[in-house]
Motif scaffolding. Sequence first.
Motif, PDB file in Angstrom:
ATOM      1  N   ARG A  71      32.592  -4.261  34.320  1.00 27.90           N
ATOM      2  CA  ARG A  71      33.681  -4.990  33.679  1.00 27.90           C
ATOM      3  C   ARG A  71      34.542  -3.988  32.907  1.00 27.90           C
ATOM      4  NH1 ARG A  71      29.877  -9.466  32.582  1.00 27.90           N
ATOM      5  NH2 ARG A  71      30.849 -11.454  33.100  1.00 27.90           N
ATOM      6  N   ASP A  98      35.347 -12.981  31.665  1.00 32.69           N
ATOM      7  CA  ASP A  98      35.409 -13.582  33.002  1.00 32.69           C
ATOM      8  C   ASP A  98      36.793 -14.127  33.328  1.00 32.69           C
ATOM      9  OD1 ASP A  98      32.744 -13.007  33.038  1.00 32.69           O
ATOM     10  OD2 ASP A  98      32.079 -15.047  32.671  1.00 32.69           O
ATOM     11  N   THR A 140      29.805 -10.882  38.787  1.00 26.76           N
ATOM     12  CA  THR A 140      31.082 -11.383  38.287  1.00 26.76           C
ATOM     13  C   THR A 140      32.096 -10.250  38.158  1.00 26.76           C
ATOM     14  OG1 THR A 140      30.081 -13.229  37.090  1.00 26.76           O
ATOM     15  CG2 THR A 140      32.216 -12.462  36.313  1.00 26.76           C
ATOM     16  N   SER A 188      30.655 -18.301  36.098  1.00 27.74           N
ATOM     17  CA  SER A 188      30.542 -17.351  37.192  1.00 27.74           C
ATOM     18  C   SER A 188      29.148 -16.743  37.339  1.00 27.74           C
ATOM     19  CB  SER A 188      31.566 -16.231  37.011  1.00 27.74           C
ATOM     20  OG  SER A 188      31.450 -15.268  38.029  1.00 27.74           O
TER      21      SER A 188
END
Length: 442
Positions: A108, A373, A324, A149
């Motif tokens: 991420r 997310d 995710t 998710s």
Amino acid sequence: RKITYDSDFNPESPVHTSHLIYGILGAQPRDADGKRRSAKSRNFSPSSGEKAFKLVKTENPMYAIYIDAIHDAKRPKKQITNVIQMGMNLTTKQFRYALNAAGTETWRYSGKSSHFWDGTNPQNLKKKYRDWLVAGKNEILFDIDYSQSDDYFVAFESQCLAKIKAVSSDKDTHAIHTAFFFGTVTYDEVIKGKEADDPFITHPTTGLRMITKRIGHGANFQMAAGTLYVTMGKEAVIAAAKVNGHDDAHKWTERELIQFIGTFLTRYHIMYPGLRPWYKDIAELLIQDGYATNACGQTRKFMGMPTNPATQRELTAFYGQSGTAGNMNRVFDEINFGYIPEKFRDGLNPHRNEKPLIIDGNQGILTRLQVHDSIVGSVNVKNANWKESLNNLLTVMERPLTIHGREFFVPANLEIGKRWGKSMKNIARENIMSLDSVTVLS
């Protein structure tokens, strides 16, 4: 300062807060992990950290009163500091920041202030403190969030048929779990409570849906009952117990409360029997070579002891969280660079031969930010293609993936508004093309 009767008390000071809680009120000292320690231990200073104080709160109602007051004093200041002391660029009146694609273990993006000494990490701004961020002239902001998710990736990675069925239905899985855990409310009542923002359902600490989300997250990632108790907090566990008919839960010992919340973890795994065998399988994978590959094909080496439960929990969380992150990065690859992957870890990409949907400012849309997310960006409603481009972005976000031979996609929820925050309005995808520029700007 009023309740401590000390005009010099500083709630930001670890020295002051530790002295108050451990020295004056007499709580048993705890270390940074929340473990009780003797004050006479060599080179030991009692912790005033969140984990330690969270456990101290459970010992005595008086401790909780003071610790809550300390946190209530610190929280708004921290958020206000994020806003006021960020060094806003006064020349351009723009909020600037930087994103780092290699800043986390799950791929991420992480955030920070800009490289020009202004701005701050926008991912730290809570929803109710975001409304001061306003779109530019003739623009609106959008926030597209992947719904639940991590739960999708846990379901398809574990191949638990019951969980796959739950996440693949049109129903809100958190509401399904809430109705399952608390027999006094139905699924429809949970949904109505969520839509009406009823505190009984949505309160961040004692709301049933919020409690259920924490239980589900903990159960998915092999969290122990004691850790879940600390994560949820005593107040939330007592609220859950009282809803389930235990009117004397406020008198229970810490051990009794932990045992109670542990029953929810057990019931969750009864509901989803395919999870425990999956935990065993990935533990064996960890012991064999220590490498794991997520659904999008990114591989990570786990450096902890493979037989250590903490390392195994970390691996479990990796499949959900990095799945995710990989899915979101897939979106950025297509809309920014026109790249659609040929295959995923477990098979060919069903959309590998489609024309990429590149989305940029020429089409009225600029993506600005990734927050956990969700993808945040701006839309120029004077551009003739803005509605089509917004619809295309949702198309890219909902492209399917393949895990263990099963094809699925994670639903994306769209919110738009002139300001970024709680005032944004949820828009169903089928209504995008009928949006009117005058309406959305007003």
